[in-house]
Design a protein around this motif. Structure first.
Motif: not given
Length: 325
Positions: A193-207
């Motif tokens: 799970w990734f974020t570019v700001n201070n949100k918990g996440y803006d994108v998730a990658f799953t297998e």
């Protein structure tokens, strides 16, 4: 630690392909509650009532389904130049495009799995017509109460064959931070799970357990409360929309969720993330083990098998394998 990079301001929009354009548009406007802001060619541009940009969802008629591309807005013209230079040095650039109804020139590139991203800075603000003008000038559009009436674009999820490669890519290309991840017993990353700001996440990658490539998992719009998610479940029920799983609470990121399929088969989520923010500049990723994930979601709901295998475009179900995200 690496100093956080804030060259990218936020997730801007997601383009979704549909082979049932009229039915998909009816779902997103009248059931999900987005507002149409423009049309061009085979695409309709849509947004939630508190999205400030011209569009956050580009719905494009196609012979297939899945994601066309995803757009992120840079923090400044100089930040855009820095990111383009970094991406070109990584060897994953595609090149510049003119933009569309919602924004100016954009630089396109691809991740290791083949998903198409773009970065832009010049954007078109949404100007509400008289009938949609809010009483308070600090929101983009008045609350209309149509369908679920989602408030804003929140995040999206993509499937990938090798999440470890994606982790390195997102940090290098967008300056993203990893907030949470799943470490499988095999040594592979099951999700990130990734974020570019201070949100918990803006994108998730799953297998991706299907054997496919560059597939789309879901797009998510946020509502103000858990009660709104419960109300959404009733709205979907009344409109004959297939509910895949939820309402329930995720263990990872603690999001209160509800997943459905729009008419073309793309997965869509309604979510309430609460007030959880990543404010620590020295945040270290939270790592979940495979055993922990097998316990299910926060309150014990087991993750259903289709959550590992259903993505768009569809693939031969005989190629699927089991997993633990």
């Amino acid at each position: 630690m690496n100093e956080p990079c804030y060259d990218v301001a936020h997730l801007g929009h997601v383009e979704i392909y549909t082979d049932k354009p009229e039915a998909s548009l009816d779902f997103f406007v009248n059931v999900y509650g987005l507002t149409e802001s423009g049309r061009e060619g085979d695409s309709v541009y849509l947004r939630a009532w508190d999205d400030y940009e011209f569009h956050t969802l580009k719905l494009t008629a196609s012979k297939s389904t899945g994601m066309g591309h995803v757009g992120y807005r840079a923090s400044s013209p100089a930040a855009l130049e820095r990111r383009v230079a970094a991406i070109e040095a990584m060897g994953c650039g595609i090149g510049w495009v003119d933009g569309d109804l919602g924004h100016g020139p954009a630089y396109r590139f691809h991740d290791p799995d083949g998903h198409v991203f773009e970065l832009y800075y010049d954007t078109v603000d949404y100007v509400a017509p008289e009938a949609e003008r809010p009483a308070l000038k600090n929101i983009a559009q008045r609350y209309h109460g149509r369908g679920v009436a989602v408030r804003r674009l929140d995040h999206f999820n993509l499937l990938a064959r090798d999440v470890s490669k994606i982790r390195d890519f997102m940090v290098g290309a967008l300056g993203s931070r990893v907030t949470e991840q799943i470490q499988l017993d095999s040594g592979r990353l099951g999700g990130c799970w990734f974020t570019v700001n201070n949100k918990g996440y803006d994108v998730a990658f799953t297998e991706d357990h299907s054997g496919g490539q560059a597939r789309f998992h879901h797009v998510t719009y946020a509502v103000d409360s858990r009660e709104d998610v419960l109300r959404a479940a009733d709205i979907f029920l009344e409109n004959g929309v297939f509910i895949e799983t939820g309402p329930h609470k995720h263990a990872i990121q603690q999001t209160f969720f509800l997943y459905v399929y729009e008419p073309a088969g793309n997965r869509v989520e309604v979510a309430n993330a609460g007030a959880r923010l990543i404010l620590r500049p020295d945040w270290q990723p939270v790592t979940w083990t495979e055993a922990e994930r097998r316990k299910g979601q926060a309150w014990g709901l087991k993750t259903i098998e289709s959550f590992h295998t259903h993505g768009t475009p569809p693939v031969d179900p005989g190629a699927a394998k089991t997993g633990s995200t």
